[in-house]
Each structure stands twice: as structure tokens, then as C-alpha cells.
Scaffold this motif. Structure first.
Motif, mmCIF file in Angstrom:
data_model
loop_
_atom_site.group_PDB
_atom_site.id
_atom_site.type_symbol
_atom_site.label_atom_id
_atom_site.label_comp_id
_atom_site.label_asym_id
_atom_site.label_seq_id
_atom_site.Cartn_x
_atom_site.Cartn_y
_atom_site.Cartn_z
ATOM 1 N N ALA B 203 0.815 -1.195 -0.118
ATOM 2 C CA ALA B 203 -0.040 0.131 -0.002
ATOM 3 C C ALA B 203 1.002 1.209 -0.026
ATOM 4 O O ALA B 203 1.652 1.347 0.943
ATOM 5 C CB ALA B 203 -0.590 0.029 1.280
ATOM 6 N N VAL B 204 0.749 1.968 -1.054
ATOM 7 C CA VAL B 204 1.512 3.313 -1.169
ATOM 8 C C VAL B 204 1.038 4.456 -0.516
ATOM 9 O O VAL B 204 0.056 5.204 -1.040
ATOM 10 C CB VAL B 204 1.926 3.442 -2.788
ATOM 11 C CG1 VAL B 204 3.089 4.410 -3.010
ATOM 12 C CG2 VAL B 204 2.491 2.280 -3.304
ATOM 13 N N ALA B 205 1.708 4.954 0.508
ATOM 14 C CA ALA B 205 0.960 6.257 1.144
ATOM 15 C C ALA B 205 0.936 7.400 0.232
ATOM 16 O O ALA B 205 0.144 8.132 0.066
ATOM 17 C CB ALA B 205 1.783 6.724 2.327
ATOM 18 N N GLU B 206 2.174 7.805 -0.556
ATOM 19 C CA GLU B 206 2.163 9.025 -1.176
ATOM 20 C C GLU B 206 0.962 9.127 -2.487
ATOM 21 O O GLU B 206 0.750 10.110 -3.039
ATOM 22 C CB GLU B 206 3.430 9.472 -1.690
ATOM 23 C CG GLU B 206 3.886 8.598 -3.016
ATOM 24 C CD GLU B 206 5.243 9.117 -3.548
ATOM 25 O OE1 GLU B 206 5.680 10.420 -2.995
ATOM 26 O OE2 GLU B 206 5.716 8.693 -4.392
ATOM 27 N N THR B 207 0.450 7.903 -2.925
ATOM 28 C CA THR B 207 -0.333 7.898 -3.882
ATOM 29 C C THR B 207 -1.737 7.297 -3.496
ATOM 30 O O THR B 207 -2.742 7.228 -4.340
ATOM 31 C CB THR B 207 0.163 7.285 -5.004
ATOM 32 O OG1 THR B 207 0.237 5.835 -4.996
ATOM 33 C CG2 THR B 207 1.483 7.681 -5.576
ATOM 34 N N GLY B 208 -1.936 6.644 -2.553
ATOM 35 C CA GLY B 208 -3.004 5.963 -1.889
ATOM 36 C C GLY B 208 -3.321 4.791 -2.726
ATOM 37 O O GLY B 208 -4.703 4.474 -2.982
ATOM 38 N N SER B 209 -2.353 4.188 -3.189
ATOM 39 C CA SER B 209 -2.266 2.994 -4.314
ATOM 40 C C SER B 209 -2.223 1.828 -3.566
ATOM 41 O O SER B 209 -1.645 1.694 -2.437
ATOM 42 C CB SER B 209 -1.346 3.010 -5.313
ATOM 43 O OG SER B 209 -1.204 4.384 -5.939
ATOM 44 N N ILE B 210 -3.061 0.750 -4.001
ATOM 45 C CA ILE B 210 -2.782 -0.767 -3.536
ATOM 46 C C ILE B 210 -2.138 -1.480 -4.537
ATOM 47 O O ILE B 210 -2.544 -1.457 -5.663
ATOM 48 C CB ILE B 210 -3.941 -1.550 -2.694
ATOM 49 C CG1 ILE B 210 -5.132 -1.568 -3.702
ATOM 50 C CG2 ILE B 210 -4.355 -0.674 -1.369
ATOM 51 C CD1 ILE B 210 -6.031 -2.378 -3.153
ATOM 52 N N VAL B 211 -1.252 -2.402 -4.320
ATOM 53 C CA VAL B 211 -0.460 -3.235 -5.547
ATOM 54 C C VAL B 211 -1.004 -4.770 -4.972
ATOM 55 O O VAL B 211 -0.766 -5.140 -3.982
ATOM 56 C CB VAL B 211 0.825 -2.953 -5.370
ATOM 57 C CG1 VAL B 211 1.588 -4.001 -6.441
ATOM 58 C CG2 VAL B 211 1.172 -1.705 -5.409
ATOM 59 N N LEU B 212 -1.457 -5.373 -6.132
ATOM 60 C CA LEU B 212 -1.764 -6.959 -5.914
ATOM 61 C C LEU B 212 -1.124 -7.737 -6.920
ATOM 62 O O LEU B 212 -0.745 -7.232 -8.148
ATOM 63 C CB LEU B 212 -3.188 -7.054 -6.221
ATOM 64 C CG LEU B 212 -4.428 -6.182 -5.270
ATOM 65 C CD1 LEU B 212 -5.704 -6.369 -5.895
ATOM 66 C CD2 LEU B 212 -4.444 -7.022 -4.011
ATOM 67 N N VAL B 213 -0.365 -8.535 -6.247
ATOM 68 C CA VAL B 213 0.395 -9.397 -7.038
ATOM 69 C C VAL B 213 0.027 -10.911 -7.043
ATOM 70 O O VAL B 213 -0.150 -11.629 -6.103
ATOM 71 C CB VAL B 213 1.715 -9.221 -6.396
ATOM 72 C CG1 VAL B 213 2.816 -10.388 -7.158
ATOM 73 C CG2 VAL B 213 2.299 -8.052 -6.120
ATOM 74 N N THR B 214 -0.372 -11.279 -8.283
ATOM 75 C CA THR B 214 -1.276 -12.703 -8.489
ATOM 76 C C THR B 214 -0.612 -13.453 -9.753
ATOM 77 O O THR B 214 -0.089 -12.730 -10.577
ATOM 78 C CB THR B 214 -2.445 -12.629 -8.490
ATOM 79 O OG1 THR B 214 -3.078 -12.243 -9.685
ATOM 80 C CG2 THR B 214 -3.202 -11.853 -7.542
ATOM 81 N N ASN B 215 -0.859 -14.772 -10.070
ATOM 82 C CA ASN B 215 -0.559 -15.415 -11.065
ATOM 83 C C ASN B 215 -1.669 -15.945 -11.780
ATOM 84 O O ASN B 215 -1.721 -16.248 -12.971
ATOM 85 C CB ASN B 215 0.352 -16.773 -10.746
ATOM 86 C CG ASN B 215 1.663 -16.365 -10.710
ATOM 87 O OD1 ASN B 215 2.055 -15.946 -11.586
ATOM 88 N ND2 ASN B 215 2.456 -17.061 -9.443
ATOM 89 N N GLU B 216 -2.925 -16.266 -11.031
ATOM 90 C CA GLU B 216 -3.964 -16.841 -11.780
ATOM 91 C C GLU B 216 -4.898 -15.846 -12.449
ATOM 92 O O GLU B 216 -5.650 -16.276 -13.395
ATOM 93 C CB GLU B 216 -4.748 -17.511 -10.502
ATOM 94 C CG GLU B 216 -3.982 -18.628 -9.916
ATOM 95 C CD GLU B 216 -4.875 -19.525 -8.882
ATOM 96 O OE1 GLU B 216 -5.765 -19.116 -8.679
ATOM 97 O OE2 GLU B 216 -4.251 -20.378 -8.173
ATOM 98 N N GLY B 217 -4.984 -14.412 -11.946
ATOM 99 C CA GLY B 217 -5.828 -13.627 -12.637
ATOM 100 C C GLY B 217 -6.915 -13.600 -11.886
ATOM 101 O O GLY B 217 -8.100 -12.669 -12.181
ATOM 102 N N ASN B 218 -7.160 -14.157 -10.608
ATOM 103 C CA ASN B 218 -8.438 -13.731 -10.046
ATOM 104 C C ASN B 218 -8.502 -12.316 -9.477
ATOM 105 O O ASN B 218 -9.562 -12.119 -9.218
ATOM 106 C CB ASN B 218 -8.510 -15.271 -8.842
ATOM 107 C CG ASN B 218 -7.308 -15.199 -7.942
ATOM 108 O OD1 ASN B 218 -6.197 -14.838 -8.372
ATOM 109 N ND2 ASN B 218 -7.627 -15.582 -6.652
#
Lengths: 193, 711
Positions: B203-218
Motif C-alpha cells: 500500500a503506497v502512502a504518497e499515491t493512495g495506491s494498493i498493489v496486488l501480485v497474483t498469478n492466476e488472474g483472480n
């Protein structure tokens, strides 16, 4: 060939090797016409039809500028209007992506527009179009160019959907596309071959 | 240890499916991980991750505020809470307010941590896990056994049975076919769901972003199709700057699954449009659940540097044998032990912390630079501090703390052990002690300990002196190693002294959480070892060397014995392990080996403390080569032999199979001789070969080198 072009060629080759390494298929054509001459027969060969489960949905993109959509739309099953209902019954999803990252073989796209996500996440085969001058060597230059303030959904795609959750056996195509076809089109940007 | 726990361990170790799948994976993982990191400076990368994450953890409150402000500016709703129950209530309220009947989830350990599914189901909302592994364990009614590969403990046959019931059709065990079934079954659930719940990897404070890392595409479907998206984020996922995403993305897939990058990474910043043109409702919940308290604890704040890759599980010699379920909680393995102690309660970690053999493998590969073994030692210390030692332990350490009594008992053991001794080994012990000799013979206690024979060793006089710290094993079981050490140093013109008041190095007490005993041992030894004016304090036992060179200071500092710290430092600076010292003497031209003889193949076993704490691995190999041996490396040469001091006595059911694996790898080299620098490893491996019967000689490096001295 000047130094710049030499560096681009090395980057393209690295991208291709990495992308193929994770199961993507990579092609390169000079013109949009050449690309279409590949895409249309490919769709037909792989089972494009005007029936649920066999549609192709093509999201709006720069590639389509100047392309006669009406003629293309005569292909039974090929649609340019992207909805959830169509995308969920699509065998093919076609879109144009913004960046290619050489060191991991990844594609990167601003997918804030929902149709860009639908065609690339619900389809069985994702065809990604890209300009050769959009290849970057790695994440650092990429992160200098993407900005979450303007792009609400930035998507990285590296090969097809995969899992190894059953006995660690690598299996392709769980929830996302089972195939990823990457097509570089020189005419979209970058030097001629 | 409690009976139920021991039983669970035994069940796991004897589950061939489990140990087979995990063993295969973990062996392949080590090789693939190295390949994935090719061309990357791992030390630099993990230093930058540790800096990024510890930076955020040092002012979590402020970083969380910044995140909230920026995400809300983009239109997300951000809810911060310390209390897991409030998380559940919040999610339920959003669901009720919007008439949500069904939820699809992508993998989130934070939701597992608070048992969210049970809460939603109880309130009439259907929940489908969509990560394939998570869906499998949801159908099986189990908890994840691994944070990255939740169903790694299950076979394709078990999965086929589960899926067959779900689709009401007899399915074969063809894995691609099973995966297809999951795709077909879950697709309608994605399309019908009213709400998607995900976690976040960053979760990136300066941009308010969340990052999701996955393989299946779900995760892409969970965050795209339903009109409401709730992301549950542990506050340890916060980083301050957008550019900090890069190093974490460089490390996470490489460390988790040995991939350069996962199939999908999504960076979501504020709500996006739904496919009907409406704007998505995006809720981000920042959950604390004791993470802030952890950040304020000097010993445990480093745990917030964890990026949840699970590599500590993948390289753990214990995890590959027992899997995740014996850990009993949501988080498993080494990091799981620590998180359970905090997020659940310290008491819950009482049994599982004992599973750690302190080999240090996890510390070497951790991309967040966590010292998991150290944190587990700290848990042990706090448990002992809180609950006191067990009676048996108290009795043992009571003896260890009294040198005369301790050494007297070791002498007595030499006599008492005789009825069970054959040659140099104890092969069978009676009754409850029999487990100690399972798969391994114990060494007979030497008839004459080193301390008694020392005076009879003739040494040349010299002004250059070394104090020999023998340690219990060399002193009482392997005096010949000490004799070899003296021969080597004498040859280089160094006179060796042996102060007889030296006592146990305190490692057994320390590794069992009895720090006061360890501190007493430290003080006693410091006094004795510094009494003589010597250039070196040398040991041929890496565990003792680590105690002298690292642990004494740390232990005394932790217990507030500040008056001793300068002396501890002085001792640490003089302390050296035998191979390092001998290599130095050879390089200086003060020692050499007989030339011109081919001694044939040898293989070398790296002892945990020597390789990973003292960072010594090339020196003994180089010396053995110079002495005329031809090095044939074994597979996983630096994997623990299963000894771990008293570990092999507490958990012989784990120690024995680890030893068997080590013997197998040694035999596969075809070398008739295996060298090592640790008398504990000698005890374990020599005892193993005595039982195994294979004609492989097991020797301490010191003895092999002493036999080959020139002149």
C-alpha cells in the motif's frame, strides 16, 4: 545501424526471450495491414464464431485508428463494443498495451477503462498489440513513466494466467487467458525493421 | 512438549504425501531461486527493502494517515482500526447496506488472520475463495498450510475427490483438467458476486495506491467485476513512496516462487468505473491487530519488514518435513511462529517455537532482512521469563551452571554408559531414552576427557600463545580433536593453554530460553579465558565460537550486565574458529602440508553456525584441498544435519529424517570420507553412519589436517 537502433534491437530480443520464456507468443509486423493479415486468419483458425464462447472482443485503441472497422466487423463473432456479457463469452480479447518491459517480458497498460480489463481478463486468448518504441529495459524507467494519479488501474501482464497450486505442477490458464499473443507493429511507433 | 503436539509432528513426518511434495518443492526451490536472482545484487536489494519497510514502520501512524488522505482524495473510503472485530463488523455493514448476498475473494492472509469467511457465512453471505489453492482448502474445510501455496499439502487425488463432490461428477486426477473445472465452477461466481474482497501486497502512502501480485488472474476479476471492492490491508504493507514498489516487486516473486515476475500485478489507485458506467465503491481497511505494538518492540519491530513471500518456509529443513498444519494457526513456518505469538497470543507459540532448530537458512534468504531465528530465541526467552523453566530443564541447567557438578556427571556418564556401549558408540539406551538413539548412535563418553590428558601433551615453549576453548563435546567425547588442534598450532609455533575452569559455552541454555544460565556461563568463561595473556582464543566447535564471539555480549547486554560488555568485546575480538586460524597460518607460510600424495575424494558438510553466523565455508575446503584431498560437493552441503544441540533429543522424530537426508547426500558423492568443523555434526553424522552401515568415515577437519602436516 546506429547505436540507438542496436540497443533497441537488443531490448526487443531480450523482451521476446523473456516473454516466450513465460509462455507468451511474440510476433512482429511492419504495418497494421500485415498485422491484420496475421490476426484475421488466426482468429478463424482458432475458432472465432458468432456464438457464446467464441466471440472476439476488440477494445478501442490507437491501432484501430484508420482501420475500416465495418469491414472487420463482417467477420462473424468479432465485436468492437465491449460489454461484460460479450467479454464473458469471448474466446479472444484484443487490446493495445502501453509498455513492454524487457527484463521480465511484461506488458504494462493503463486499464482504468473497464473494457480494457474485460477483454484482457475474461477472454481465453488475449492478443496484445504494441508499438516497438514502447519497450523499456526494466521497472525503474517504467515507474518513472507511469503515474497512479492519472491511471487508476495499472496492469502488468507477464505471460498467460498460471497456477501451481495442485502438487506444484505448473498449469496454464486458471482464471485469466490461457494464451497471450503479443504483436509488435512497427507502424504504431518505432523504427522500421 | 505436550503429547498432542508431538503426535501431530509424528503424523506429519510420517505422511509420505506431505513430506514428498514439500521435500521435492523445497529442493527445487533453492535451485530455482538462485537462478531467478541471477544478475541481481540480492544484498543491496534486501537492504533497500529493509530500509523502506522499517522506515514506514518507524512512523506507522503518520504513514497510515497519509495513505488515508491520498486514497480518500481519489474517492476511496479508508477505515483504520486496531481491532479485528471492527474489521468484520465494518465489512458486514457495507455488505448489508448494499444488499450483498455473495462475495468473491482473492487470496488474503489478513482475512484469514481474522477468520472473516466464518463471520460472513454466519451472517448469511456466501463467500467463494477464488485462488485455486484457497478454494481447495475452503472446500476441504482447512486452513492454509503455506502463505503462498495454501494447498501444497494436498495430493491431486484429494483435490479430485473434493472437486468431484462439488460438481457431482467423478473426476480423474488429471491436473490440467482439475484446473479447468475450477475455472468453470468459479467463473459464474465472479460474474454473479456483489462484492469482491482482496488483500494487498503493498500500500503506497504518497499515491493512495494498493498493489496486488497474483498469478492466476483472480484478483483482476475480483477487483473488476463486482461493484464493491474491499481491500483488507495489514498496516505492515504500507510504504511511503511510489518508487518503493519497484524493489518489492523485484524481490517478492523471485523469493516466493522463483519467478521474475508473477503473471499479473495490478496497481489500483481510487475507484474505477464499473462496466455499467457506475463508479465502483472502493473500501480500503487498514488493520493493525497489534502491528503497531510490534513496531514499538525493539526485538520484534523488524518483523514489519516482512513482505510475506514465504521463502523462510521454503528453505526450512523442518517445514519441509512437517508442513504448515502442525503450526496450528493461520501463519505457518518461522515467520508464522512470530506472527502467531503476536497476532494470536504468546502462549500459542509455546510448542511451535520449539520446532526451530536455529540453522539460520531463513535469515540468509529473507528479502526483508528479518532475523527470524533471533526473534524465535526472544520468544523462548520471554516464555521462560513468564512461565519459568520446566522442572526437567531447571534440573539440567542447575547442573550446567555448576561446573564441578556438571563435569563430574559427564565423567560419571562415561562409566554409566558402559553397559550400552559397543566400541566408541552407545547404540541403545533403555526405556524413554531410547528415542535418543533412534537412527543414530551416541558417542561413548571418552574414558579420559581432554582436560585430564592435556597436561601430558608436550608442547614447545613460545611467546605466541593461544587459549583453547574446548567446549563440552570435544572435552568429554572427542578429545582427539583437541589433540589435533594443539598439533596444528604447535607446528606454527603457537603454544596452547587450556584453563581447566572453562565451562559450558551457555548455548544449550540460551537456545532453550534460559538466558540467566547462559549469562552466568558467559561471565564464568570470560573471567577464565581472559585471565591469560594470549593472542587468540581458539575453538574447534562453531557453536562455542559463536557463543564466545557473538552471544556472550548480546546475552549480557540483554540482561543489563553492562559492566561485562567491554570484557565480552575483548574476548569476542580474540576468538577465532580453527579453520580460519589455520588458513591464516598457512597463508602466512607458517604451516604447510605434505605434498605429492593423492588422498582421493572427500566431501564437506557445512555446519550451520560456521557457514551462516561466522561466514566461514571456503577456508576448510581450501585447506583440505591443500592437504591433498579432492573435493566432491554434496547436494545441499550447507543444509542442517538435524543435530541442533538438544533439539535432536527433544524432537528426534524430526531430527532423524533430516539426518537420513544428509547421509543420503553424502553417500551420493561416492566419497569415502566426509569432513566437518563441528563436533556436534560429527556426533550426529558419525552416529548416523554407524547405524546406516555405509563405509563412510566422518572426521573433524582438524584431525584430517593434523595428519597431513609437513615435516
Amino acid at each position: 545501424m546506429n547505436k540507438m537502433m542496436e540497443a533497441d534491437k537488443i531490448m526487443y530480443e531480450q523482451f521476446k526471450a523473456r516473454a516466450v520464456g513465460v509462455g507468451a507468443e511474440v510476433y512482429r509486423f511492419e504495418t497494421k495491414g500485415d498485422a491484420l493479415d496475421f490476426i484475421v486468419p488466426f482468429l478463424q483458425k482458432e475458432g472465432l464464431a458468432d456464438a457464446p464462447g467464441s466471440y472476439a472482443v476488440w477494445a478501442d485503441c490507437p491501432f484501430l485508428e484508420g482501420v475500416d472497422r465495418n469491414t472487420l466487423a463482417k467477420l462473424p463473432g468479432l465485436r468492437f463494443e465491449v460489454s461484460r456479457a460479450l467479454a464473458s463469452q469471448a474466446l479472444f480479447g484484443i487490446s493495445q498495451v502501453d509498455w513492454a518491459v524487457a527484463d521480465t517480458g511484461s506488458l504494462v497498460q493503463d486499464q482504468s477503462a473497464v473494457e480494457q480489463r474485460l477483454v484482457s481478463s475474461l477472454s481465453g486468448i488475449h492478443i496484445a498489440l504494441i508499438a516497438p518504441d514502447r519497450i523499456l529495459p526494466g521497472k525503474a524507467p517504467l515507474f518513472a513513466r507511469i503515474n497512479p494519479q492519472n491511471s487508476r488501474y495499472i496492469a502488468f501482464i507477464t505471460g498467460p494466467s498460471r497456477t501451481a497450486d495442485i502438487e506444484r505442477v505448473l498449469t496454464i490458464g486458471v482464471h485469466g487467458p490461457q494464451r497471450l499473443i503479443i504483436i509488435f507493429v512497427d507502424e504504431l511507433g518505432g523504427e522500421k525493421r | 512438549m505436550k503429547k498432542a503436539f508431538k503426535a501431530a509432528v509424528s503424523r506429519a513426518v510420517n505422511d509420505a504425501n506431505l513430506t514428498g511434495a514439500l521435500g521435492k518443492f523445497s529442493e527445487a526451490y533453492k535451485v530455482n531461486r538462485v537462478k531467478a536472482y541471477e544478475g541481481i545484487d540480492f544484498e543491496a536489494l534486501r537492504s533497500s527493502i529493509a530500509e523502506i519497510k522499517s522506515g514506514a514502520a518507524s512512523h506507522l501512524d503518520e504513514v497510515a494517515d497519509t495513505f488515508k488522505r491520498n486514497a480518500e482524495a481519489l474517492g476511496a473510503k479508508v477505515f483504520r482500526t486496531r481491532d479485528p472485530n471492527e474489521v468484520k463488523e465494518y465489512i458486514l455493514k457495507v455488505a448489508r447496506d448494499n444488499g450483498v448476498r455473495s462475495v468473491v475473494k482473492s487470496k488474503s492472509m489478513a482475512t484469514e488472520e481474522i477468520h472473516l469467511n466464518a463471520h460472513l457465512l454466519k451472517n448469511g453471505i456466501s463467500v467463494a475463495e477464488t485462488d485455486l489453492g484457497e478454494w481447495i482448502i475452503q472446500l476441504a474445510g482447512q486452513t492454509p498450510s503455506h502463505m503462498v501455496m495454501p494447498a501444497i499439502h494436498m495430493t491431486k487425488e484429494e483435490v479430485a475427490d473434493l472437486f468431484s463432490k462439488e460438481v457431482d461428477e467423478r473426476l480423474s486426477t488429471d491436473i490440467p483438467r482439475l484446473v479447468k473445472v475450477a475455472r468453470n465452477e468459479l467463473r459464474p461466481k465472479f460474474l454473479a458476486a456483489d462484492m469482491g474482497i482482496s488483500g494487498a501486497n503493498i500500500a503506497v502512502a504518497e499515491t493512495g495506491s494498493i498493489v496486488l501480485v497474483t498469478n492466476e488472474g483472480n484478483a483482476r476479476l475480483v477487483t473488476t467485476l463486482p461493484k464493491i471492492h474491499i481491500a483488507l490491508v495489514g498496516v505492515e504493507k504500507l510504504v511511503e513512496r511510489f518508487e518503493s514498489v519497484t524493489p518489492i516487486l523485484d524481490a517478492l516473486p523471485r523469493s516466493a516462487t522463483a519467478q521474475l515476475l508473477t503473471s499479473y500485478v495490478s496497481i489500483i489507485s481510487g475507484p474505477t468505473q464499473n462496466d455499467d458506467g457506475s463508479l465502483k465503491e472502493l473500501h480500503i481497511i487498514l488493520m493493525d491487530n497489534r502491528r503497531t505494538e510490534m513496531a514499538q518492540d525493539p526485538k520484534f519491530k523488524q518483523a514489519l519488514q516482512c513482505i510475506r513471500c514465504g521463502s523462510c518456509l521454503n528453505v526450512c529443513p523442518i517445514f519441509r518435513l512437517v508442513g504448515g498444519h502442525v503450526f496450528g494457526g493461520v501463519y505457518t513456518g518461522g515467520i508464522g511462529t512470530i506472527l502467531t505469538a503476536w497476532f494470536d497470543e504468546m502462549k500459542k507459540s509455546e510448542e511451535i517455537q520449539g520446532l526451530c532448530i536455529q540453522c539460520g537458512n531463513c535469515k540468509e534468504v529473507c528479502p526483508g532482512k528479518l532475523d527470524i531465528p533471533e526473534m524465535i530465541m526472544e520468544i523462548r526467552r520471554r516464555l521462560v521469563q513468564e512461565n519459568g523453566q520446566s522442572l526437567a530443564q531447571k534440573a539440567i541447567f542447575g547442573v550446567v551452571n555448576n561446573r564441578k557438578l556438571f563435569h563430574g556427571m559427564l565423567r560419571a556418564a562415561s562409566v554409566a554408559g558402559r553397559p550400552f556401549t559397543s566400541g566408541k558408540f552407545i547404540r541403545h539406551l533403555p526405556l524413554f531414552l531410547s528415542e535418543l538413539t533412534e537412527g543414530r548412535s551416541l558417542p561413548a563418553i571418552a574414558a579420559e576427557p581432554f582436560r585430564d590428558g592435556f597436561a601430558g601433551i608436550k608442547q614447545p615453549k613460545s611467546t605466541e600463545k593461544a587459549v583453547f576453548y574446548a567446549g563440552c563435546l570435544i572435552d568429554f567425547a572427542y578429545p582427539e580433536t583437541g589433540v589435533a588442534l594443539i598439533k596444528l598450532l604447535n607446528k606454527a609455533g603457537i603454544e596452547v593453554s587450556f584453563p581447566p575452569e572453562q565451562t559450558c559455552c551457555g548455548a544449550p541454555a540460551l537456545y532453550n530460553g534460559a538466558w540467566d544460565v547462559a549469562a552466568q556461563n558467559a561471565m564464568d568463561n570470560i573471567r577464565v579465558l581472559l585471565a591469560e595473556d594470549a593472542r587468540y582464543v581458539v575453538s574447534a566447535c562453531p557453536t562455542c565460537t559463536v557463543a564466545l564471539a557473538h552471544e556472550f555480549g548480546k546475552t549480557l547486554e540483554t540482561l543489563g550486565e553492562h559492566a561485562w560488555l567491554a570484557k565480552a568485546k575483548e574476548l569476542a575480538e580474540k576468538t577465532v574458529d580453527l579453520s580460519t586460524l589455520v588458513k591464516q597460518l598457512v597463508d602466512e607460510g607458517r604451516l604447510s602440508f605434505r605434498e605429492g600424495e593423492e588422498l582421493g575424494k572427500i566431501t564437506y558438510h557445512d555446519s550451520c553456525h560456521l557457514k551462516r553466523t561466522l561466514k566461514v565455508s571456503e577456508q576448510p575446503r581450501e585447506l583440505l584441498r591443500q592437504a591433498g584431498y579432492q573435493m566432491a560437493e554434496m547436494f545441499e552441503c550447507d543444509m542442517c544435519c538435524g543435530m541442533g544441540g538438544s533439539y535432536s533429543m527433544k524432537l528426534p522424530e524430526i531430527s532423524a529424517p533430516i539426518l537420513q537426508n544428509k547421509l543420503k547426500h553424502i553417500k551420493e558423492t561416492g566419497a569415502p570420507l566426509v569432513a566437518m568443523d563441528c563436533p556436534g555434526c560429527v556426533l550426529q553424522i558419525r552416529g548416523g553412519f554407524d547405524r546406516d552401515g555405509a563405509p563412510v568415515r566422518v572426521q573433524h577437519t582438524a584431525e584430517l589436517l593434523a595428519d597431513r602436516l609437513a615435516g
